[in-house]
Design a protein around this motif. Structure first.
Motif, mmCIF file in Angstrom:
data_model
loop_
_atom_site.group_PDB
_atom_site.id
_atom_site.type_symbol
_atom_site.label_atom_id
_atom_site.label_comp_id
_atom_site.label_asym_id
_atom_site.label_seq_id
_atom_site.Cartn_x
_atom_site.Cartn_y
_atom_site.Cartn_z
ATOM 1 N N TYR A 279 0.804 -1.231 0.000
ATOM 2 C CA TYR A 279 0.000 0.000 0.000
ATOM 3 C C TYR A 279 0.831 1.272 0.000
ATOM 4 C CZ TYR A 279 1.289 -1.163 4.793
ATOM 5 O OH TYR A 279 1.995 -1.540 5.903
ATOM 6 N N CYS A 280 2.120 1.157 0.276
ATOM 7 C CA CYS A 280 2.881 2.353 0.632
ATOM 8 C C CYS A 280 3.717 2.915 -0.512
ATOM 9 C CB CYS A 280 3.777 2.020 1.827
ATOM 10 S SG CYS A 280 4.668 3.465 2.431
ATOM 11 N N GLU B 33 -0.982 -2.042 11.634
ATOM 12 C CA GLU B 33 -1.631 -1.866 10.311
ATOM 13 C C GLU B 33 -3.005 -2.530 10.239
ATOM 14 O OE1 GLU B 33 -0.072 0.392 8.978
ATOM 15 O OE2 GLU B 33 2.069 0.086 9.154
ATOM 16 N N PRO C 252 -7.311 6.810 7.593
ATOM 17 C CA PRO C 252 -7.832 6.095 6.427
ATOM 18 C C PRO C 252 -6.718 5.612 5.512
ATOM 19 C CG PRO C 252 -8.137 8.471 6.176
ATOM 20 C CD PRO C 252 -7.650 8.241 7.572
ATOM 21 N N TYR C 253 -6.936 4.468 4.893
ATOM 22 C CA TYR C 253 -6.059 4.034 3.808
ATOM 23 C C TYR C 253 -6.345 4.922 2.604
ATOM 24 C CZ TYR C 253 -4.834 1.620 -0.460
ATOM 25 O OH TYR C 253 -4.364 1.355 -1.716
ATOM 26 N N ILE C 254 -5.279 5.388 1.971
ATOM 27 C CA ILE C 254 -5.442 6.215 0.762
ATOM 28 C C ILE C 254 -4.602 5.604 -0.347
ATOM 29 C CG2 ILE C 254 -5.167 8.532 -0.219
ATOM 30 C CD1 ILE C 254 -5.282 9.606 2.686
ATOM 31 N N MET D 196 -4.667 1.000 9.539
ATOM 32 C CA MET D 196 -5.245 1.735 8.414
ATOM 33 C C MET D 196 -6.716 1.347 8.314
ATOM 34 S SD MET D 196 -2.278 1.765 5.555
ATOM 35 C CE MET D 196 -1.847 0.067 5.869
ATOM 36 N N GLN E 118 10.447 10.156 12.064
ATOM 37 C CA GLN E 118 9.847 9.057 11.313
ATOM 38 C C GLN E 118 10.632 8.830 10.033
ATOM 39 O OE1 GLN E 118 5.888 9.217 9.071
ATOM 40 N NE2 GLN E 118 5.308 8.231 10.979
ATOM 41 N N LEU F 43 3.484 8.811 1.087
ATOM 42 C CA LEU F 43 3.080 7.448 1.407
ATOM 43 C C LEU F 43 1.833 7.115 0.601
ATOM 44 C CD1 LEU F 43 3.338 7.704 5.282
ATOM 45 C CD2 LEU F 43 5.080 6.933 3.707
ATOM 46 N N TYR F 44 1.054 8.190 0.319
ATOM 47 C CA TYR F 44 -0.186 8.027 -0.432
ATOM 48 C C TYR F 44 -0.412 9.320 -1.215
ATOM 49 C CZ TYR F 44 -1.222 10.116 4.070
ATOM 50 O OH TYR F 44 -1.163 10.884 5.190
ATOM 51 N N ARG G 250 2.900 0.872 13.901
ATOM 52 C CA ARG G 250 1.527 0.437 13.616
ATOM 53 C C ARG G 250 1.468 -1.047 13.312
ATOM 54 N NH1 ARG G 250 -1.364 4.867 9.694
ATOM 55 N NH2 ARG G 250 -1.268 6.660 11.099
#
Ligand code: 5AD
Length: 361
Positions: A65-66, A161, A232-234, A202, A103, A314-315, A159
């Motif tokens: 996802y990243c 996740e 939210p996942y984006i 997420m 981070q 990341l998104y 996380r």
């Protein structure tokens, strides 16, 4: 189920949590109000700041996802210099943020481990030596976590996740480097060493159900976390998960589900730190404000030099990417007051939950 009676509870079963996560917008307002009350009662009206330093976008992981995954060859990779890191930390100190978060993508070479240790020690010398340091640098060996702790960092975000093992293995490659067990083991190690431990998930991943999200909240409760960052996942075009774009909830619904997750977690874990995350702001222009009003008490303004912002995607459309740091600070402060709260300038703003956990040991 009667909403009003659920909201009066202090312990929740999975059906009740699912019920809360499924509320329509109108009923959700009652959930948000309740979460706000609990927050005022348990931890007060402060929102604490952590200046976020996105140290590097090099990553040896390959999460589906990243945007900064190892196999994304379309991005420029960067690492901030020592001078840039210290300048950012100075900025956080001068602006009375109280703490910073470091981070970055996940790396674990001896040189990297040593550099982080040196940076932590250096940051600890800034100003009156009072800056708090949270790390978010992925899975590491116990010895590494210990070195960084002894150097002066005291909070760690990692996380999970998703707490659904099957889903975890769907969104990460099966290559030996991405296992649920190892992630969990790292979380236990961090706790053992004495960090304040934060995790998160997420929200709105393809294949994720309301039941799975309700289980995520129970997982956090059971693990007894001190802090949470979730959002939210984006989707991101240059990642494998983009193929499943059509399965996603529309952005507004994904966003509302995220705010409901924050509010539910506040009811379940009344004295932990919960962040209003960038991903929430990305999906909704008042994302941060709404999170503050639904129980969030932490915000992490991005103080990474602007030239790197476009590289830490990341998104897609990540919020604040072009916002000047000064403006961002003003805007966040305004939002905090607008939510009826106050910025907790110059303080670490440690998790009350952690403090209590220490006392009972
Ligand atoms: N959408 C939302 N959050 C993401 N993260 C990574 N990629 C995405 C994405 N596409 C989150 C992960 C990770 C944190 C640093 O960013 O939860 O732990």
């Amino acid at each position: 189920m009667e909403l009003k009676s659920i909201l009066e509870k202090t312990h929740f079963n999975i059906e009740e949590i699912e019920h809360l996560l499924s509320l329509n917008d109108e009923d959700a307002q009652l959930l948000f109000q309740k979460a706000h009350e609990v927050r005022l009662q348990e931890i007060g009206n402060k929102v604490y700041m952590r200046g976020l330093i996105e140290l590097s976008n090099h990553c040896m992981k390959d999460c589906f996802y990243c945007g900064i995954r190892r196999s994304n060859h379309t991005i420029d990779r960067y690492v901030m210099t020592d001078e840039e890191v210290y300048a950012a930390a100075e900025y956080a100190y001068k602006n009375n943020f109280g703490s910073i978060v470091i981070q970055g993508g996940e790396l674990s070479s001896p040189a990297w481990v040593e550099r982080i240790e040196r940076l932590i020690r250096g940051i600890k010398q800034i100003g009156d030596k009072s800056l708090g340091i949270t790390l978010s640098l992925g899975e590491q060996e116990e010895e590494t976590y210990r070195r960084w702790f002894e150097a002066g960092s005291h909070r760690y975000l990692l996380r999970i996740e998703t707490s659904d093992q099957e889903l975890f293995h769907q969104i990460h490659p099966v290559d030996g480097y991405h296992t649920y067990e190892r992630r969990l083991e790292c979380l236990y190690t961090l706790k053992k060493i004495g960090y304040q431990v934060g995790t998160g998930v997420m929200i709105g991943l393809p294949g994720q159900t309301i039941r799975s999200l309700a289980r995520d909240l129970l997982f956090m409760k059971e693990f007894d976390i001190d802090m949470c960052g979730m959002g939210p996942y984006i989707e991101h075009k240059n990642t494998p998960m983009y193929q499943r774009k059509h399965e996603l909830l529309p952005p507004y619904e994904r966003f509302m589900l995220s705010i409901k997750m924050v509010a539910c977690l506040r009811l379940l874990m009344r004295d932990i730190n919960i962040a209003a995350t960038t991903a929430m702001e990305t999906l909704h222009p008042s994302g941060r404000l709404m999170a503050f009003k639904a129980g969030a008490n932490i915000v992490m303004p991005n103080i990474t030099p602007e030239k790197y912002h476009d590289k830490y995607w990341l998104y897609e459309n990540k919020a604040g990417s072009k916002q000047q740091i000064e403006l961002l600070k003003i805007r966040i402060t305004q939002e905090i007051y607008k939510a009826g709260l106050e910025p907790g300038f110059g303080q670490w703003g440690d998790s009350k939950h952690f403090q209590k956990r220490q006392q009972t040991h």
